[in-house]
Write a protein that holds these residues in place. Sequence first.
Motif, mmCIF file in Angstrom:
data_model
loop_
_atom_site.group_PDB
_atom_site.id
_atom_site.type_symbol
_atom_site.label_atom_id
_atom_site.label_comp_id
_atom_site.label_asym_id
_atom_site.label_seq_id
_atom_site.Cartn_x
_atom_site.Cartn_y
_atom_site.Cartn_z
ATOM 1 N N LEU A 134 8.533 1.412 -1.562
ATOM 2 C CA LEU A 134 7.240 1.202 -2.223
ATOM 3 C C LEU A 134 7.173 1.833 -3.609
ATOM 4 N N ARG A 193 2.364 -2.461 -8.467
ATOM 5 C CA ARG A 193 1.087 -2.156 -7.823
ATOM 6 C C ARG A 193 0.506 -3.411 -7.160
ATOM 7 N N ARG A 243 2.137 -3.658 -3.768
ATOM 8 C CA ARG A 243 1.759 -2.623 -2.800
ATOM 9 C C ARG A 243 0.435 -2.948 -2.115
ATOM 10 N N GLY A 244 0.439 -2.862 -0.803
ATOM 11 C CA GLY A 244 -0.792 -3.118 -0.060
ATOM 12 C C GLY A 244 -1.093 -4.597 0.030
ATOM 13 N N MET A 255 2.080 -0.068 3.891
ATOM 14 C CA MET A 255 2.674 1.104 4.523
ATOM 15 C C MET A 255 1.662 1.765 5.450
#
Lengths: 325, 326
Positions: free
Chosen positions: B54, B84, B87-88, B93
């Motif tokens: 990540l 970014r 991520r998500g 995570m």
Amino acid sequence: MLVFLLRRLAQSVFVLIAMMIVVFFGVYMIGNPVDILISPDATPLEVEETMARFGFDQPVHIQFLKFIGNALQGDLGRSFVHGEPAVQLILSYMPATLELALLGLIFSVMIGVPLGVYAGYKADRWQGRAIMTGSIFGFSLPNFWVGMLLILIFAVELRWLPSTGRGETVEVLGMRLSIFSADGLQYMILPALTLALYKASLVTRLARAGTQEALMQDYVKFARAKGLSETRILVVHVLKNIMIPIITVLGLELGSMIAFAVVTETVFAWPGMGKLLIDSITTLDRPVIVAYLMLTVIIFIIINFTVDVIYTLLDPRVRVRGEAT
Amino acid sequence: MSVLDVRDLQTHFFTDAGVVKAVDGVSFSLDAGEVLGLVGESGSGKSVTGFSILRLVDAPGRVVGGQINFKGQDLATLSNREMRSLRGNRIAMIFQDPMMTLNPVLRIETQMVEAVRAHHRVSHAAAKDRAIRVLARVGIPSPADRLAAYPHQFSGGMRQRVAIAIALLNGPDLIVADEPTTALDVTIQSQILAEVQELARETGTALIWITHDLAVVAGLADKVSVMYAGRIVESGPTDDVLTAPGHPYTEGLLGSIPGHGRRGERLTQIPGMAPNMARLPVGCAFAPRCHRVDETCRAKAPAITDIGPKRGLRCFHPIVETEGAA
């Protein structure tokens, strides 16, 4: 919650009584106000008459009981100098000080919090170090000097802002306030900045320490793993977590700003309570000094109380504990 | 095409005590819907591997080498902003301690809605709808009401479900789960494992499950990689590795699990302690604790060798089939 409130109230009453005793005997020991009140070449008879009129001929414990008796009825005596009831006199000076302290508080938060959070975010970079070094000046420069420097720059050299006095006031809820008129606000900026400078550096340091700690927490890492922007992490996730210590300290500082703005008010000829206190001390105006100190205690009690309430708004966990007691 | 392909990943920590090679040449790949168990002791580099994917390794750590290809794209070449947005969204995570991962002063609603709106231009109401649906899917009762709650009003198991729900919000292609059930009690753990497995299968999400618990891996993972001192020492399909371990370390881990039919038997333990990562031995890192060690092991580190279909091993003296069945 009710039990908690009642307990706080009882504590406050105890503090008030203790303060009454300390203040009364402390002021009693400073000196005899009659020496200042009447002319030095008065006859012994005149002196005695004046003493009797104010009750100074009585033994100290009688004077004290009388003082307590009157105080319980809300009467803290009349000013020897102004002839008005002391409490009323102080209250008439209070709005000026309150609004100044409030603006000072707003300035210190507006300056201190962003600088502190940024300094915490860039703790190891030159930006963070520069802010921390700068905050040392805020701590160490004496108030009166900062005030005069601001006057020199913004009033004398640049002629942007007025240097002394209060400007135009507007009557709000029976109080004469400058903060609501554009002209009055101009007069407030320099003294409020002077008051705010020290607090702003305090807030900067608190916010930086809080931010550094919060940034190491798992919830920040998790927020990053969610793909949030750094701005949102700082402004929402970090800020709300670091506000509790900041509000605690600011609450106490607001009290000291209201009660002890003496130097700043003197430099800017701001007609507030601080100036009244200084004048009363030089004339040994006993009722005013006593009433002033009593009011100060009450202000601190109210502020601490408000701070506790704000906690519960900021931290949901406090709310639960409050309900449990 | 594989969802994730990690090649020779190197993540080092530059400390005052020297360079710590927390992850030293780790490789693995993962297809859609596949579950990889990443197993090892504390400090073996398994969590750092997860954070490296990540790009969330904290200073003084840094990814210094190797490639992480996510759906054919090398993550190292992405800008911070591009990373970014993954991520998500595409890579999520889940963390170890559910008590610490949710922000204590923000409502669950705030924390879920922001995760949706960070990646999609949708209204607050639409994001909230999605949050409710996902919460219901991970087994939170009356999710619409629970959205208004704060994290401390949930139990540990419920908080971890919320964290899992947040990870699932945007339907990611890959979830890195860093010991997500370690802090929970056993009944909750098995519930959550079953649910996650089902969710991964339903949605085709690839899953990296980081754990020190081989029992968890046995029930969940399609394949397993065992890490020791920053390196993968053994990898392969879960059943093969667990029934016929090739590496003495894997064997040691298996021997230390109590189980049915082993009552009264003494559990074997691996002698010694996990190595100091700042001062690893010259040869095989496991050599000081290994019962099969000889001079070769102390002189140089073994490379990965293939020992069968999809199985890799880093050992000079592997346990052979006949004596390996534990």
